[in-house]
Motif scaffolding. Structure first.
Motif, PDB file in Angstrom:
ATOM      1  N   ALA A 144       0.813  -1.211   0.000  1.00 21.50           N
ATOM      2  CA  ALA A 144       0.000   0.000   0.000  1.00 21.50           C
ATOM      3  C   ALA A 144       0.847   1.262   0.000  1.00 21.50           C
ATOM      4  CB  ALA A 144      -0.938  -0.003   1.215  1.00 21.50           C
ATOM      5  N   VAL A 145       2.037   1.187   0.577  1.00 22.46           N
ATOM      6  CA  VAL A 145       2.951   2.340   0.569  1.00 22.46           C
ATOM      7  C   VAL A 145       3.726   2.424  -0.731  1.00 22.46           C
ATOM      8  CG1 VAL A 145       4.996   3.346   1.663  1.00 22.46           C
ATOM      9  CG2 VAL A 145       3.143   2.435   3.084  1.00 22.46           C
ATOM     10  N   MET A 146       4.225   1.296  -1.220  1.00 19.69           N
ATOM     11  CA  MET A 146       5.166   1.309  -2.334  1.00 19.69           C
ATOM     12  C   MET A 146       4.501   1.421  -3.698  1.00 19.69           C
ATOM     13  SD  MET A 146       7.883   1.382  -0.677  1.00 19.69           S
ATOM     14  CE  MET A 146       8.898   1.531  -2.134  1.00 19.69           C
ATOM     15  N   LEU A 147       3.321   0.825  -3.878  1.00 16.80           N
ATOM     16  CA  LEU A 147       2.715   0.847  -5.214  1.00 16.80           C
ATOM     17  C   LEU A 147       2.363   2.264  -5.677  1.00 16.80           C
ATOM     18  CD1 LEU A 147       1.865  -0.718  -7.665  1.00 16.80           C
ATOM     19  CD2 LEU A 147      -0.334  -1.194  -6.584  1.00 16.80           C
ATOM     20  N   PRO A 148       1.767   3.128  -4.845  1.00 15.78           N
ATOM     21  CA  PRO A 148       1.555   4.512  -5.303  1.00 15.78           C
ATOM     22  C   PRO A 148       2.863   5.218  -5.662  1.00 15.78           C
ATOM     23  CG  PRO A 148       0.168   4.067  -3.412  1.00 15.78           C
ATOM     24  CD  PRO A 148       1.087   2.895  -3.550  1.00 15.78           C
ATOM     25  N   LEU A 149       3.930   4.977  -4.902  1.00 20.20           N
ATOM     26  CA  LEU A 149       5.219   5.596  -5.229  1.00 20.20           C
ATOM     27  C   LEU A 149       5.760   5.073  -6.559  1.00 20.20           C
ATOM     28  CD1 LEU A 149       6.940   5.495  -1.705  1.00 20.20           C
ATOM     29  CD2 LEU A 149       5.797   7.428  -2.814  1.00 20.20           C
ATOM     30  N   LEU A 150       5.652   3.780  -6.779  1.00 24.68           N
ATOM     31  CA  LEU A 150       6.086   3.210  -8.053  1.00 24.68           C
ATOM     32  C   LEU A 150       5.251   3.764  -9.212  1.00 24.68           C
ATOM     33  CD1 LEU A 150       6.584  -0.533  -7.011  1.00 24.68           C
ATOM     34  CD2 LEU A 150       8.385   1.098  -7.631  1.00 24.68           C
ATOM     35  N   THR A 151       3.973   3.993  -8.963  1.00 23.50           N
ATOM     36  CA  THR A 151       3.103   4.543 -10.003  1.00 23.50           C
ATOM     37  C   THR A 151       3.513   5.964 -10.364  1.00 23.50           C
ATOM     38  OG1 THR A 151       1.266   3.167  -9.241  1.00 23.50           O
ATOM     39  CG2 THR A 151       0.713   5.069 -10.609  1.00 23.50           C
ATOM     40  N   VAL A 152       3.859   6.765  -9.353  1.00 24.19           N
ATOM     41  CA  VAL A 152       4.317   8.133  -9.618  1.00 24.19           C
ATOM     42  C   VAL A 152       5.584   8.110 -10.472  1.00 24.19           C
ATOM     43  CG1 VAL A 152       5.250  10.219  -8.551  1.00 24.19           C
ATOM     44  CG2 VAL A 152       3.239   9.115  -7.572  1.00 24.19           C
ATOM     45  N   ILE A 153       6.508   7.221 -10.138  1.00 25.80           N
ATOM     46  CA  ILE A 153       7.749   7.092 -10.925  1.00 25.80           C
ATOM     47  C   ILE A 153       7.429   6.665 -12.352  1.00 25.80           C
ATOM     48  CG2 ILE A 153       9.904   5.793 -11.149  1.00 25.80           C
ATOM     49  CD1 ILE A 153       9.949   5.625  -8.071  1.00 25.80           C
ATOM     50  N   SER A 154       6.538   5.700 -12.492  1.00 22.32           N
ATOM     51  CA  SER A 154       6.161   5.225 -13.820  1.00 22.32           C
ATOM     52  C   SER A 154       5.501   6.332 -14.635  1.00 22.32           C
ATOM     53  CB  SER A 154       5.216   4.026 -13.690  1.00 22.32           C
ATOM     54  OG  SER A 154       4.785   3.575 -14.953  1.00 22.32           O
ATOM     55  N   ASP A 155       4.630   7.115 -14.002  1.00 23.53           N
ATOM     56  CA  ASP A 155       3.960   8.218 -14.703  1.00 23.53           C
ATOM     57  C   ASP A 155       4.978   9.243 -15.201  1.00 23.53           C
ATOM     58  OD1 ASP A 155       1.536   7.048 -14.230  1.00 23.53           O
ATOM     59  OD2 ASP A 155       0.995   8.350 -12.556  1.00 23.53           O
ATOM     60  N   PHE A 156       5.918   9.609 -14.332  1.00 25.86           N
ATOM     61  CA  PHE A 156       6.912  10.614 -14.720  1.00 25.86           C
ATOM     62  C   PHE A 156       7.770  10.120 -15.879  1.00 25.86           C
ATOM     63  CE2 PHE A 156      11.264  12.241 -14.386  1.00 25.86           C
ATOM     64  CZ  PHE A 156      11.019  13.598 -14.628  1.00 25.86           C
ATOM     65  N   LEU A 157       8.200   8.856 -15.803  1.00 23.38           N
ATOM     66  CA  LEU A 157       9.036   8.318 -16.876  1.00 23.38           C
ATOM     67  C   LEU A 157       8.241   8.168 -18.171  1.00 23.38           C
ATOM     68  CD1 LEU A 157      11.053   5.733 -14.810  1.00 23.38           C
ATOM     69  CD2 LEU A 157      11.945   7.773 -15.902  1.00 23.38           C
ATOM     70  N   GLY A 158       6.945   7.881 -18.043  1.00 24.24           N
ATOM     71  CA  GLY A 158       6.109   7.843 -19.233  1.00 24.24           C
ATOM     72  C   GLY A 158       6.010   9.211 -19.885  1.00 24.24           C
ATOM     73  N   LEU A 159       5.869  10.255 -19.065  1.00 22.49           N
ATOM     74  CA  LEU A 159       5.865  11.618 -19.602  1.00 22.49           C
ATOM     75  C   LEU A 159       7.207  11.951 -20.254  1.00 22.49           C
ATOM     76  CD1 LEU A 159       4.019  13.501 -16.709  1.00 22.49           C
ATOM     77  CD2 LEU A 159       3.171  13.117 -19.024  1.00 22.49           C
ATOM     78  N   LEU A 160       8.272  11.471 -19.630  1.00 28.52           N
ATOM     79  CA  LEU A 160       9.600  11.685 -20.217  1.00 28.52           C
ATOM     80  C   LEU A 160       9.715  10.977 -21.567  1.00 28.52           C
ATOM     81  CD1 LEU A 160      12.446  12.865 -19.869  1.00 28.52           C
ATOM     82  CD2 LEU A 160      13.079  10.746 -18.670  1.00 28.52           C
ATOM     83  N   GLY A 161       9.181   9.778 -21.656  1.00 24.48           N
ATOM     84  CA  GLY A 161       9.179   9.067 -22.929  1.00 24.48           C
ATOM     85  C   GLY A 161       8.380   9.799 -23.990  1.00 24.48           C
ATOM     86  N   GLY A 162       7.230  10.362 -23.586  1.00 22.80           N
ATOM     87  CA  GLY A 162       6.454  11.158 -24.529  1.00 22.80           C
ATOM     88  C   GLY A 162       7.196  12.397 -24.984  1.00 22.80           C
ATOM     89  N   TYR A 163       7.969  12.988 -24.064  1.00 26.74           N
ATOM     90  CA  TYR A 163       8.762  14.170 -24.433  1.00 26.74           C
ATOM     91  C   TYR A 163       9.842  13.831 -25.448  1.00 26.74           C
ATOM     92  CZ  TYR A 163      12.409  17.677 -24.186  1.00 26.74           C
ATOM     93  OH  TYR A 163      13.373  18.599 -24.523  1.00 26.74           O
TER      94      TYR A 163
END
Length: 253
Positions: A144-163
Motif C-alpha cells: 500500500a505504501v510502495m505501489l503509489p510511489l512506483l506509479t508516480v515514478i512510472s507516470d513521470f518516466l512515461g511523460l519523459l518518454g512522450g517528451y
C-alpha cells in the motif's frame, strides 16, 4: 450447481474474514516494523527496474502512435496533454499494478504456500504468533505504501518518454510540452491516479496472501496457488479500474 455456488460463497467469506483481520491488525500490536521494511525493500526496490523500463517505453510507444494521428490533423502540440491524461488516469496505475501483481502476488503466494505445506504456519500458531499479524499485515502495508510511489515514478518516466518523441520527432519545444502536460492535469486526475494504485495494492496483497494461506497438496499446490493469485489479482485490477473510473466520470466533477 448448489455445490459450486457454495464453494464460491465460502471462498468469498474466507477472503472477507482475512481482509478484515489484516486491516484490524494495522492498529494492533505487535506491528513487526522490521518485516514491513523488508517487504517494502523487496516490493519497491525489487520492482523498480521493470517499472522504470515499462514506464519509459509506454510513454515512447504512446507518443509514437499518437504523433501520427496528431500530425494528420495539425494538432501535434496536443501530444503532452494526451500522454499526460492517459498515463496519470489509466495506463500508469494499471500497468504498474499488473507488473507488481505478476512479480509480487506470485511471490507472496509461493512464499506463504511453501510455509503452509511445510507446516511452518502451524508451528507459528503453536508458538502463539498470529500468522495474519506476522505475514499478511506487513505485506499489505508495504504494498500500500510502495505501489503509489512506483506509479508516480512510472507516470513521470512515461511523460519523459512522450517528451522524447515530441522533441525528436515533432520538434516541439520542451517548455511547450511540459507546460501542456502539467497544465492539463487537475486535482481530480491526480486523485484518480493515486486512489487506483492504493486500491490495486490492497487487492494484490490480500489475493496473494489468501491463495498462499489456502495452499495444499505439496509443491504442486504451491504452483497452483501462485497461478491463481496472479490471474485473480489481474482480473480484479481491471474490474477495479473500471469501477473507479466510472465513479470519477459520473460522480466526481
Amino acid at each position: 450447481m448448489l455445490d459450486l455456488l457454495k464453494d464460491r460463497v465460502e471462498t468469498f467469506q474466507d477472503f472477507t474474514i482475512l481482509a478484515g483481520r489484516a486491516f484490524a491488525n494495522i492498529f494492533r500490536r505487535p506491528h513487526y516494523g522490521t518485516d514491513i521494511i523488508l517487504q517494502m525493500e523487496s516490493i519497491g526496490v525489487g520492482s523498480l527496474p521493470i517499472v522504470v523500463l515499462v514506464g519509459l517505453f509506454s510513454g515512447i510507444i504512446m507518443g509514437q502512435q499518437m504523433s501520427r494521428a496528431l500530425v494528420t490533423y495539425g494538432a501535434q502540440g496536443k501530444i503532452g496533454e494526451i500522454v499526460s491524461i492517459t498515463l496519470v488516469r489509466e495506463l500508469g496505475p494499471v500497468l504498474t499494478a499488473l507488473l507488481v501483481a505478476g512479480r509480487n502476488a506470485s511471490g507472496i503466494a509461493s512464499e506463504l504456500g511453501s510455509m503452509k505445506v511445510t507446516e511452518q504456519i502451524d508451528a507459528m500458531r503453536a508458538l502463539g504468533t498470529d500468522p495474519i499479524q506476522k505475514l499478511v499485515t506487513p505485506r499489505l502495508i508495504a504494498i500500500a505504501v510502495m505501489l503509489p510511489l512506483l506509479t508516480v515514478i512510472s507516470d513521470f518516466l512515461g511523460l519523459l518518454g512522450g517528451y522524447i518523441i515530441a522533441a525528436f520527432y515533432l520538434s516541439i519545444p520542451a517548455s511547450q510540452y511540459w507546460t501542456s502536460a502539467w497544465g492539463t492535469l487537475v486535482a481530480r486526475d491526480l486523485a484518480e491516479g493515486l486512489i487506483k494504485p492504493l486500491t490495486f495494492a490492497i487487492i494484490i496483497a490480500l489475493v496473494g496472501c489468501f491463495y498462499g494461506l489456502r495452499t495444499s497438496g505439496g509443491t504442486q499446490g504451491v504452483g497452483k496457488a501462485t497461478t491463481q493469485a496472479v490471474v485473480v489479482a489481474s482480473v480484479w485490477i481491471f474490474l477495479a479500474t473500471a469501477a473507479i473510473g466510472s465513479i470519477f466520470i459520473n460522480v466526481v466533477k
